[in-house]
Write a protein that holds these residues in place. Structure first.
Motif, PDB file in Angstrom:
ATOM      1  N   HIS A   1       0.861  -1.182   0.000  1.00  0.00           N
ATOM      2  CA  HIS A   1       0.000   0.000   0.000  1.00  0.00           C
ATOM      3  C   HIS A   1       0.898   1.233   0.000  1.00  0.00           C
ATOM      4  CE1 HIS A   1      -2.564  -3.203   1.532  1.00  0.00           C
ATOM      5  NE2 HIS A   1      -3.551  -2.523   0.997  1.00  0.00           N
ATOM      6  N   PHE A   2       0.641   2.141  -0.931  1.00  0.00           N
ATOM      7  CA  PHE A   2       1.442   3.336  -1.103  1.00  0.00           C
ATOM      8  C   PHE A   2       0.557   4.558  -0.893  1.00  0.00           C
ATOM      9  CE2 PHE A   2       3.443  -0.026  -3.396  1.00  0.00           C
ATOM     10  CZ  PHE A   2       4.808   0.207  -3.306  1.00  0.00           C
ATOM     11  N   ILE A   3       1.084   5.563  -0.192  1.00  0.00           N
ATOM     12  CA  ILE A   3       0.357   6.813   0.025  1.00  0.00           C
ATOM     13  C   ILE A   3       0.863   7.808  -1.008  1.00  0.00           C
ATOM     14  CG2 ILE A   3      -0.188   8.675   1.628  1.00  0.00           C
ATOM     15  CD1 ILE A   3       0.737   6.765   3.905  1.00  0.00           C
ATOM     16  N   ARG A   4      -0.052   8.337  -1.809  1.00  0.00           N
ATOM     17  CA  ARG A   4       0.297   9.352  -2.806  1.00  0.00           C
ATOM     18  C   ARG A   4      -0.048  10.729  -2.249  1.00  0.00           C
ATOM     19  NH1 ARG A   4      -1.598   6.528  -8.406  1.00  0.00           N
ATOM     20  NH2 ARG A   4       0.154   5.096  -8.521  1.00  0.00           N
ATOM     21  N   LEU A   5       0.993  11.510  -1.994  1.00  0.00           N
ATOM     22  CA  LEU A   5       0.832  12.870  -1.488  1.00  0.00           C
ATOM     23  C   LEU A   5       1.340  13.842  -2.542  1.00  0.00           C
ATOM     24  CD1 LEU A   5       2.245  12.207   2.097  1.00  0.00           C
ATOM     25  CD2 LEU A   5      -0.161  12.356   1.425  1.00  0.00           C
ATOM     26  N   ASP A   6       1.056  15.111  -2.370  1.00  0.00           N
ATOM     27  CA  ASP A   6       1.544  16.109  -3.325  1.00  0.00           C
ATOM     28  C   ASP A   6       3.065  16.080  -3.442  1.00  0.00           C
ATOM     29  OD1 ASP A   6      -1.044  16.930  -3.834  1.00  0.00           O
ATOM     30  OD2 ASP A   6      -0.957  18.622  -2.455  1.00  0.00           O
ATOM     31  N   ALA A   7       3.740  15.824  -2.325  1.00  0.00           N
ATOM     32  CA  ALA A   7       5.204  15.835  -2.304  1.00  0.00           C
ATOM     33  C   ALA A   7       5.821  14.552  -2.848  1.00  0.00           C
ATOM     34  CB  ALA A   7       5.700  16.091  -0.879  1.00  0.00           C
ATOM     35  N   GLY A   8       5.014  13.515  -3.072  1.00  0.00           N
ATOM     36  CA  GLY A   8       5.542  12.252  -3.586  1.00  0.00           C
ATOM     37  C   GLY A   8       4.808  11.066  -2.998  1.00  0.00           C
ATOM     38  N   GLU A   9       5.377   9.893  -3.213  1.00  0.00           N
ATOM     39  CA  GLU A   9       4.752   8.644  -2.785  1.00  0.00           C
ATOM     40  C   GLU A   9       5.551   8.034  -1.639  1.00  0.00           C
ATOM     41  OE1 GLU A   9       2.810   5.812  -5.758  1.00  0.00           O
ATOM     42  OE2 GLU A   9       4.703   4.797  -5.274  1.00  0.00           O
ATOM     43  N   ILE A  10       4.840   7.474  -0.658  1.00  0.00           N
ATOM     44  CA  ILE A  10       5.468   6.819   0.486  1.00  0.00           C
ATOM     45  C   ILE A  10       4.977   5.383   0.531  1.00  0.00           C
ATOM     46  CG2 ILE A  10       5.829   6.846   2.979  1.00  0.00           C
ATOM     47  CD1 ILE A  10       4.817   9.764   2.948  1.00  0.00           C
ATOM     48  N   GLY A  11       5.874   4.455   0.757  1.00  0.00           N
ATOM     49  CA  GLY A  11       5.480   3.056   0.868  1.00  0.00           C
ATOM     50  C   GLY A  11       6.598   2.172   0.392  1.00  0.00           C
ATOM     51  N   PRO A  12       6.356   0.919   0.340  1.00  0.00           N
ATOM     52  CA  PRO A  12       5.116   0.195   0.575  1.00  0.00           C
ATOM     53  C   PRO A  12       4.874  -0.096   2.065  1.00  0.00           C
ATOM     54  CG  PRO A  12       6.815  -1.355  -0.060  1.00  0.00           C
ATOM     55  CD  PRO A  12       7.433   0.018  -0.118  1.00  0.00           C
ATOM     56  N   PHE A  13       3.609  -0.296   2.391  1.00  0.00           N
ATOM     57  CA  PHE A  13       3.200  -0.673   3.737  1.00  0.00           C
ATOM     58  C   PHE A  13       2.266  -1.860   3.635  1.00  0.00           C
ATOM     59  CE2 PHE A  13       3.727   3.975   3.809  1.00  0.00           C
ATOM     60  CZ  PHE A  13       4.771   4.065   4.724  1.00  0.00           C
ATOM     61  N   GLY A  14       2.247  -2.678   4.689  1.00  0.00           N
ATOM     62  CA  GLY A  14       1.270  -3.757   4.783  1.00  0.00           C
ATOM     63  C   GLY A  14      -0.090  -3.188   5.143  1.00  0.00           C
ATOM     64  N   SER A  15      -1.105  -4.039   5.117  1.00  0.00           N
ATOM     65  CA  SER A  15      -2.476  -3.581   5.332  1.00  0.00           C
ATOM     66  C   SER A  15      -2.701  -3.011   6.726  1.00  0.00           C
ATOM     67  CB  SER A  15      -3.464  -4.711   5.061  1.00  0.00           C
ATOM     68  OG  SER A  15      -3.198  -5.813   5.905  1.00  0.00           O
ATOM     69  N   SER A  16      -2.033  -3.500   7.746  1.00  0.00           N
ATOM     70  CA  SER A  16      -2.208  -2.922   9.083  1.00  0.00           C
ATOM     71  C   SER A  16      -1.276  -1.728   9.291  1.00  0.00           C
ATOM     72  CB  SER A  16      -2.027  -3.967  10.179  1.00  0.00           C
ATOM     73  OG  SER A  16      -0.776  -4.578  10.071  1.00  0.00           O
ATOM     74  N   CYS A  17      -0.074  -1.769   8.760  1.00  0.00           N
ATOM     75  CA  CYS A  17       0.861  -0.650   8.939  1.00  0.00           C
ATOM     76  C   CYS A  17       0.378   0.619   8.239  1.00  0.00           C
ATOM     77  CB  CYS A  17       2.263  -1.029   8.476  1.00  0.00           C
ATOM     78  SG  CYS A  17       3.136  -2.081   9.661  1.00  0.00           S
ATOM     79  N   ILE A  18      -0.313   0.494   7.116  1.00  0.00           N
ATOM     80  CA  ILE A  18      -0.819   1.686   6.432  1.00  0.00           C
ATOM     81  C   ILE A  18      -1.798   2.419   7.335  1.00  0.00           C
ATOM     82  CG2 ILE A  18      -2.719   0.504   5.203  1.00  0.00           C
ATOM     83  CD1 ILE A  18      -0.658   3.317   3.684  1.00  0.00           C
ATOM     84  N   ARG A  19      -2.574   1.681   8.117  1.00  0.00           N
ATOM     85  CA  ARG A  19      -3.548   2.288   9.021  1.00  0.00           C
ATOM     86  C   ARG A  19      -2.844   2.957  10.196  1.00  0.00           C
ATOM     87  NH1 ARG A  19      -8.384   1.441   7.532  1.00  0.00           N
ATOM     88  NH2 ARG A  19      -9.424   1.685   9.538  1.00  0.00           N
ATOM     89  N   VAL A  20      -1.742   2.384  10.645  1.00  0.00           N
ATOM     90  CA  VAL A  20      -0.977   2.989  11.745  1.00  0.00           C
ATOM     91  C   VAL A  20      -0.278   4.257  11.260  1.00  0.00           C
ATOM     92  CG1 VAL A  20       0.978   2.663  13.308  1.00  0.00           C
ATOM     93  CG2 VAL A  20      -0.677   0.811  12.987  1.00  0.00           C
ATOM     94  N   VAL A  21       0.361   4.184  10.098  1.00  0.00           N
ATOM     95  CA  VAL A  21       1.100   5.327   9.566  1.00  0.00           C
ATOM     96  C   VAL A  21       0.187   6.536   9.355  1.00  0.00           C
ATOM     97  CG1 VAL A  21       2.404   6.176   7.551  1.00  0.00           C
ATOM     98  CG2 VAL A  21       2.963   3.963   8.547  1.00  0.00           C
ATOM     99  N   THR A  22      -1.017   6.285   8.889  1.00  0.00           N
ATOM    100  CA  THR A  22      -1.954   7.388   8.626  1.00  0.00           C
ATOM    101  C   THR A  22      -2.703   7.858   9.869  1.00  0.00           C
ATOM    102  OG1 THR A  22      -3.718   5.835   8.024  1.00  0.00           O
ATOM    103  CG2 THR A  22      -2.331   6.704   6.228  1.00  0.00           C
ATOM    104  N   GLY A  23      -2.547   7.128  10.973  1.00  0.00           N
ATOM    105  CA  GLY A  23      -3.220   7.545  12.220  1.00  0.00           C
ATOM    106  C   GLY A  23      -4.609   6.984  12.384  1.00  0.00           C
ATOM    107  N   ARG A  24      -5.021   6.100  11.506  1.00  0.00           N
ATOM    108  CA  ARG A  24      -6.366   5.494  11.634  1.00  0.00           C
ATOM    109  C   ARG A  24      -6.415   4.492  12.770  1.00  0.00           C
ATOM    110  NH1 ARG A  24      -9.616   5.413   6.094  1.00  0.00           N
ATOM    111  NH2 ARG A  24      -9.343   7.629   5.714  1.00  0.00           N
ATOM    112  N   GLU A  25      -5.265   3.896  13.081  1.00  0.00           N
ATOM    113  CA  GLU A  25      -5.151   2.961  14.205  1.00  0.00           C
ATOM    114  C   GLU A  25      -3.883   3.303  14.951  1.00  0.00           C
ATOM    115  OE1 GLU A  25      -5.223  -1.099  12.884  1.00  0.00           O
ATOM    116  OE2 GLU A  25      -7.175  -0.893  11.953  1.00  0.00           O
ATOM    117  N   SER A  26      -3.861   3.016  16.234  1.00  0.00           N
ATOM    118  CA  SER A  26      -2.645   3.247  17.010  1.00  0.00           C
ATOM    119  C   SER A  26      -1.751   2.018  16.881  1.00  0.00           C
ATOM    120  CB  SER A  26      -2.968   3.539  18.478  1.00  0.00           C
ATOM    121  OG  SER A  26      -3.638   2.447  19.040  1.00  0.00           O
ATOM    122  N   GLY A  27      -0.499   2.232  17.120  1.00  0.00           N
ATOM    123  CA  GLY A  27       0.406   1.095  16.977  1.00  0.00           C
ATOM    124  C   GLY A  27       1.698   1.423  17.496  1.00  0.00           C
TER     125      GLY A  27
END
Length: 119
Positions: A93-119
């Motif tokens: 899973h890759f996050i596309r932001l204006d400044a560029g792309e970040i990733g890859p992340f697994g399905s649970s880590c993407i939620r932690v990185v974005t703040g949707r879940e704590s970890g």
């Protein structure tokens, strides 16, 4: 400005969590860089731009900005290593932001990185 600094600032601005410990904020930044000087620059620039407040080891991102999973997170099939936890994954899973792309992340880590879940 270094592209990694721009990515880090934008990522911090887009975290959904109401607050993070400094260690949790650094955990997110380390998905972009492990250079301590760049980490500090990312935190300083985000604070100077008013995108987050830092006080007594707590980071509070600006409210209202967040990563839109439907349009800003892209899943790609292949052989990847998660940028956050280091585990091998077949769907990155890759996050596309204006400044560029970040990733890859697994399905649970993407939620932690974005703040949707704590970890």
């Amino acid at each position: 400005m270094d592209d990694r600094v721009a990515l880090g600032v934008e990522l911090l601005r887009r975290i959904e969590a109401e607050s993070l410990t400094l260690a949790e904020a650094v955990d997110r930044i380390e998905t972009i860089t492990t250079d301590p000087h760049l980490t500090r620059e990312i935190l300083d620039r985000a604070a100077m731009a008013g995108l987050l407040d830092r006080e007594e080891g707590i980071v509070r991102p600006e409210r209202g900005a967040f990563v839109r999973f439907e349009s800003e997170v892209v899943a790609k099939e292949g052989e990847f290593t998660c940028r956050r936890c280091g585990i091998g994954i077949s769907t990155g899973h890759f996050i596309r932001l204006d400044a560029g792309e970040i990733g890859p992340f697994g399905s649970s880590c993407i939620r932690v990185v974005t703040g949707r879940e704590s970890g």
